[in-house]
Design an enzyme around this catalytic site. Sequence first.
Site, PDB file in Angstrom:
ATOM      1  N   ASP A  61      50.728  80.728 -56.908  1.00 51.00           N
ATOM      2  CA  ASP A  61      51.602  80.760 -58.084  1.00 51.00           C
ATOM      3  C   ASP A  61      52.501  81.997 -58.132  1.00 51.00           C
ATOM      4  OD1 ASP A  61      50.804  78.332 -59.016  1.00 51.00           O
ATOM      5  OD2 ASP A  61      49.607  79.072 -60.685  1.00 51.00           O
ATOM      6  N   ARG A 107      48.326  66.730 -56.053  1.00 53.83           N
ATOM      7  CA  ARG A 107      47.087  67.447 -56.399  1.00 53.83           C
ATOM      8  C   ARG A 107      45.987  66.401 -56.446  1.00 53.83           C
ATOM      9  NH1 ARG A 107      48.731  72.346 -60.462  1.00 53.83           N
ATOM     10  NH2 ARG A 107      50.901  72.531 -59.883  1.00 53.83           N
ATOM     11  N   ARG A 144      57.057  75.343 -69.721  1.00 57.31           N
ATOM     12  CA  ARG A 144      55.710  74.810 -69.539  1.00 57.31           C
ATOM     13  C   ARG A 144      54.672  75.921 -69.455  1.00 57.31           C
ATOM     14  NH1 ARG A 144      54.880  72.535 -64.541  1.00 57.31           N
ATOM     15  NH2 ARG A 144      52.738  72.521 -65.274  1.00 57.31           N
ATOM     16  N   CYS A 183      53.541  65.853 -57.804  1.00 55.42           N
ATOM     17  CA  CYS A 183      54.113  66.988 -58.501  1.00 55.42           C
ATOM     18  C   CYS A 183      55.220  67.526 -57.618  1.00 55.42           C
ATOM     19  CB  CYS A 183      53.039  68.054 -58.738  1.00 55.42           C
ATOM     20  SG  CYS A 183      53.582  69.471 -59.697  1.00 55.42           S
ATOM     21  N   LYS A 195      47.788  80.305 -69.601  1.00 51.54           N
ATOM     22  CA  LYS A 195      47.892  78.848 -69.730  1.00 51.54           C
ATOM     23  C   LYS A 195      46.809  78.149 -68.908  1.00 51.54           C
ATOM     24  CE  LYS A 195      50.771  76.620 -66.958  1.00 51.54           C
ATOM     25  NZ  LYS A 195      50.244  75.422 -66.245  1.00 51.54           N
ATOM     26  N   ASN A 196      46.584  78.635 -67.697  1.00 50.70           N
ATOM     27  CA  ASN A 196      45.638  77.962 -66.799  1.00 50.70           C
ATOM     28  C   ASN A 196      44.183  78.196 -67.190  1.00 50.70           C
ATOM     29  OD1 ASN A 196      47.703  76.825 -65.335  1.00 50.70           O
ATOM     30  ND2 ASN A 196      47.672  78.371 -63.716  1.00 50.70           N
TER      31      ASN A 196
END
Length: 428
Positions: free
Chosen positions: A310, A125, A402, A120, A22-23
Amino acid sequence: MDKFVVRGGNPLLGTVKISGAKNSALPCMAAAILTADEVILENIPQVRDIETERKLLESMGAEVELGYGRAQHRTSIKCGILSDPVAKYEIVKTMRASSLVLGPLIARTGIARVAMPGGCAIGGRPIDLHIKALEQMGATITYDHGYLEAKADRLKGTHIVFDKITVTGTEDILMAATLAEGETILENSAREPEVTDLAALLIAMGAKIEGAGTSTIKIQGVSSLHGARYRINPDRIEAGTFLIAGAITGGDLNVDCCDPAHLGSLIGKLEQAGARLDIGTDSIRVRSEGVGSLKAVDISTEEYPGFPTDMQAQYMALATQAEGTSIVTENIFENRFMHVNELVRMGANISVSGRTATVRGRTPLQSAAVMCSDLRASAALVLAALVADGESILDRVYHMDRGYERMEEKLRGVGAQIRRMGDVFGKR
């Protein structure tokens, strides 16, 4: 809101296939803004953030097609005419990667209006590093009712030293610099595989980039970029989550379609903790005897190639089942211990002081109703539920959706007892 119901106690056995990152996919989709030609991306994960990015690009005037059937992990993007170069708040408020369109928009169209990403659950961020770099390149940036407005006739290449390492900042300015006039040098750049992935796509589109994956990146601006076809890297965080799932449950799990070279720091910690890992070219087999065989290991999150922030929450779940005391230090985000209280509700012995959590293992976990607060906290709670006694209910799993593709289906395929539940009574 959907929930997960998880009954603990089953070792994970078999093979699980890792999806695209995803990133990596999000900045690569944003990179399509830089050309009027078609950009085709393969190995795109089917997760909520990708759908949000599709809506964002379409709202600007792009044509975006998400594949289906055999092509379900492919997307084609054509930004022929960007009639409305605005990243609207109502679209980007659920996705903090919205700032990634700022650089390519101003480089391609000379104007950008992007909703401020805001805070967030795991901490702010800040976008100030993006802004400072773009201003060095000649952009004029103003604030207007929660939006950033950027203008520039054509960005100018320059020498930029990031005050601190920033992944999205590196990606944003890397994209902007591809169409800038002259040479741009980025120092103190992020070295994450996702940055390297983006650079590889940009090079395939005709950009001139050297040094991606190191702390110094050189970009020679070109007048235009063309279309390209590119395959996204596998998701190292999903792979790491499943490696921990195999270890914590005492399983024998083959994590397939991953890149072990991107997982060095986690592999080292798992081996120190007592898990057995067999590393192939694109797969990792993890085996452990589960609770009782694992021992405490300290971790400290750092920028790549250090231990990824993460993976901190997931590793903490493992630490609750390891013999001894583990010290977990979070150096990237200031509020990334949201999962601690939920783990404690399940029986974990964890205390937090500032950026440090002390985890005293090994504690038997009990099923409970818990709340998912962010993407990686959700994963940690799933891991804990896999070894807890009884049936746990995880609420707000939209956070999980997500960034993890069909997490519950993949887990069921290797022996976990997990299912998704919608609203029991449905909508009125």
